[in-house]
Motif scaffolding. Structure first.
Motif, short mmCIF file in Angstrom:
data_model
loop_
_atom_site.label_atom_id
_atom_site.label_comp_id
_atom_site.label_asym_id
_atom_site.label_seq_id
_atom_site.Cartn_x
_atom_site.Cartn_y
_atom_site.Cartn_z
N UNK A 194 -19.18 -35.35 -35.73
CA UNK A 194 -19.48 -33.92 -35.71
C UNK A 194 -19.69 -33.40 -37.13
N UNK A 195 -18.87 -33.87 -38.06
CA UNK A 195 -19.03 -33.46 -39.46
C UNK A 195 -20.39 -33.85 -40.01
N UNK A 196 -20.81 -35.09 -39.72
CA UNK A 196 -22.14 -35.55 -40.17
C UNK A 196 -23.26 -34.75 -39.52
N UNK A 197 -23.09 -34.42 -38.24
CA UNK A 197 -24.11 -33.67 -37.52
C UNK A 197 -24.30 -32.28 -38.14
N UNK A 198 -23.21 -31.54 -38.33
CA UNK A 198 -23.31 -30.20 -38.89
C UNK A 198 -23.78 -30.21 -40.34
N UNK A 199 -23.42 -31.26 -41.06
CA UNK A 199 -23.90 -31.40 -42.44
C UNK A 199 -25.41 -31.59 -42.46
N UNK A 200 -25.94 -32.42 -41.55
CA UNK A 200 -27.38 -32.65 -41.46
C UNK A 200 -28.12 -31.38 -41.08
N UNK A 201 -27.57 -30.64 -40.09
CA UNK A 201 -28.20 -29.39 -39.66
C UNK A 201 -28.24 -28.36 -40.79
N UNK A 202 -27.15 -28.32 -41.57
CA UNK A 202 -27.10 -27.37 -42.70
C UNK A 202 -28.13 -27.73 -43.77
N UNK A 203 -28.33 -29.05 -44.01
CA UNK A 203 -29.33 -29.48 -44.99
C UNK A 203 -30.74 -29.09 -44.55
N UNK A 204 -31.01 -29.23 -43.24
CA UNK A 204 -32.33 -28.87 -42.71
C UNK A 204 -32.60 -27.38 -42.91
N UNK A 205 -31.61 -26.55 -42.58
CA UNK A 205 -31.76 -25.10 -42.75
C UNK A 205 -31.96 -24.74 -44.22
#
Length: 405
Positions: free
Chosen positions: A149-160
């Motif tokens: 979950x941490x990796x997922x939200x980190x990736x989503x934040x980078x995209x934004x």
């Protein structure tokens, strides 16, 4: 969470209403205990001051929380001790510290991490995150789920962040240009054309058109500002609380060229990534599909996947259920990859690859779109400024021609 239901009482009377529960299963149990046999039940949103003040936890913060907690749990600490340590480290961040304090208090009372996260009133948490924590707590796989979950939200934040950075310069140019155009129309054009009106000279049509816009903006700018602000607020309220409007808007967005493809890639990529994470964590296929479905922000997609997830629970394959369900169909290559994964029992690996593919496609399309956006804006702004300049110069040319004649 508030759930809207329709059902029948033991006396055979039709009833409709709402019920508060932490999840759909709990809502069903409460209805059953009240003697109500539900026909339909769905999550809804209640318009109150609490909902307006309770904002969703930012992605980077949720990523940080997941990674820190997984790190402490992996070292052998109890959840309560880990929460206390994280709270001590973030005392200066008042809202986040309040969130951690509420978790600590509820865990000290004997509640699970899932119930503590679901009951706290500081941040709104994503449903799939909460349900993932619930399943992880029951299966004993809290650490790997938190890491993922941490990796997922980190990736989503980078995209934004990438999208925001790419849009920053065009947005700045656009705002400055609009300000310059507004200044020219409101203050410069009336003064120049006023000189020619005093001479009794008839103004060219383009000048009259620009003057009419100038007069309208000068006389109604307050109403326009209030109208725009009101329209934005009305749109947000309608989108958040009127399901039919939200579904209509989301369906229209999917049909827009380029934008629709970007939305599809983003939605299906996120669903594929979460589903692959859940399956890799040991969550059952039917439950993982149901959890991953909550990640959809586009209502048109979410509706068809929710209907399909019910058929998966009944024993059908997701690819088969999606083909038989009415509504907006996912991309063909997604359907083919999903069917292949289900046939070969490699759904997690194939969907993980699909998520990476869609992310790469979106990156390429966004770069192309943003590279075209700047020259298109320049052409538009240049055209508007050109019309204004023409509106100011044409009366001068007309006066010179009249003097020569």
């Amino acid at each position: 969470m508030l759930y809207k239901y329709s059902g029948i009482t033991k006396q055979g009377k039709n009833v409709n209403g709402t019920i508060e529960a932490s999840g759909e299963e709990e809502a069903k149990k409460r209805l059953k205990s009240q003697g109500i046999f539900y026909k339909d039940i769905s999550a809804t949103k209640e318009i109150n001051l609490k909902n307006f003040s309770k904002r969703e936890m930012p992605g980077p913060l949720l990523s940080s929380f997941s990674k820190e907690l997984s790190s402490y749990l992996n070292s052998g600490m109890a959840i309560l001790t880990a929460i206390r340590l994280i709270e001590d480290q973030h005392q200066k961040e008042k809202k986040y510290a309040s969130f951690l304090a509420s978790l600590r208090t509820m865990i000290e009372e004997g509640k699970s991490l899932y119930h503590a996260l679901n009951s706290q009133s500081v941040y709104a948490m994503p449903d799939f995150f909460l349900q993932s924590i619930n399943v992880a707590g029951q299966s004993g796989k809290m650490v790997p789920v938190l890491i993922q979950m941490g990796n997922f939200f980190s990736t989503q934040a980078k995209i934004k962040k990438q999208v925001s950075s790419a849009l920053a310069y065009p947005t700045f140019i656009f705002v400055v240009a609009i300000g310059m155009v507004g200044f020219l129309i409101t203050f410069v054009v009336p003064k120049i054309t006023g000189i020619f009106e005093d001479t009794g000279q008839e103004l060219p049509p383009i000048t009259q058109f620009v003057l009419s816009i100038s007069d309208f903006l000068g006389n109604h700018y307050i109403g326009l500002i209030l109208g725009i602000v009101g329209a934005i607020i009305a749109f947000k309220l309608a989108y958040n609380y009127i399901y039919a409007f939200k579904k209509f808007y989301d369906s229209i967005m999917l049909k827009i060229p380029i934008i629709g493809a970007l939305i599809q890639n983003h939605e299906l990529g996120r669903f594929s990534y979460i589903l692959s994470l859940m399956l890799a964590s040991g969550v059952s296929y039917a439950h993982a599909v149901k959890l991953a479905t909550t990640t959809f922000s586009n209502t048109a997609f979410k509706e068809i996947f929710e209907q399909a997830s019910h058929k998966v629970i009944e024993g059908n394959k997701l690819s088969y259920a999606l083909q038989r369900t009415k509504g907006t169909k996912p991309k063909r290559n997604f359907m083919q990859a999903l069917a292949l994964g289900e046939e070969s029992s490699e759904v997690a690996n194939i969907l993980s690859n699909i998520a990476a593919l869609y992310q790469e496609e979106n990156d390429d399309k966004l770069k192309l779109l943003l590279s075209l956006l700047e020259p298109m804006m320049m052409l538009f702004i240049g055209g508007v400024v050109g019309i204004i300049v023409a509106a100011m110069l044409l009366p001068i040319f007309s006066m010179n021609l009249g003097a020569k004649i």
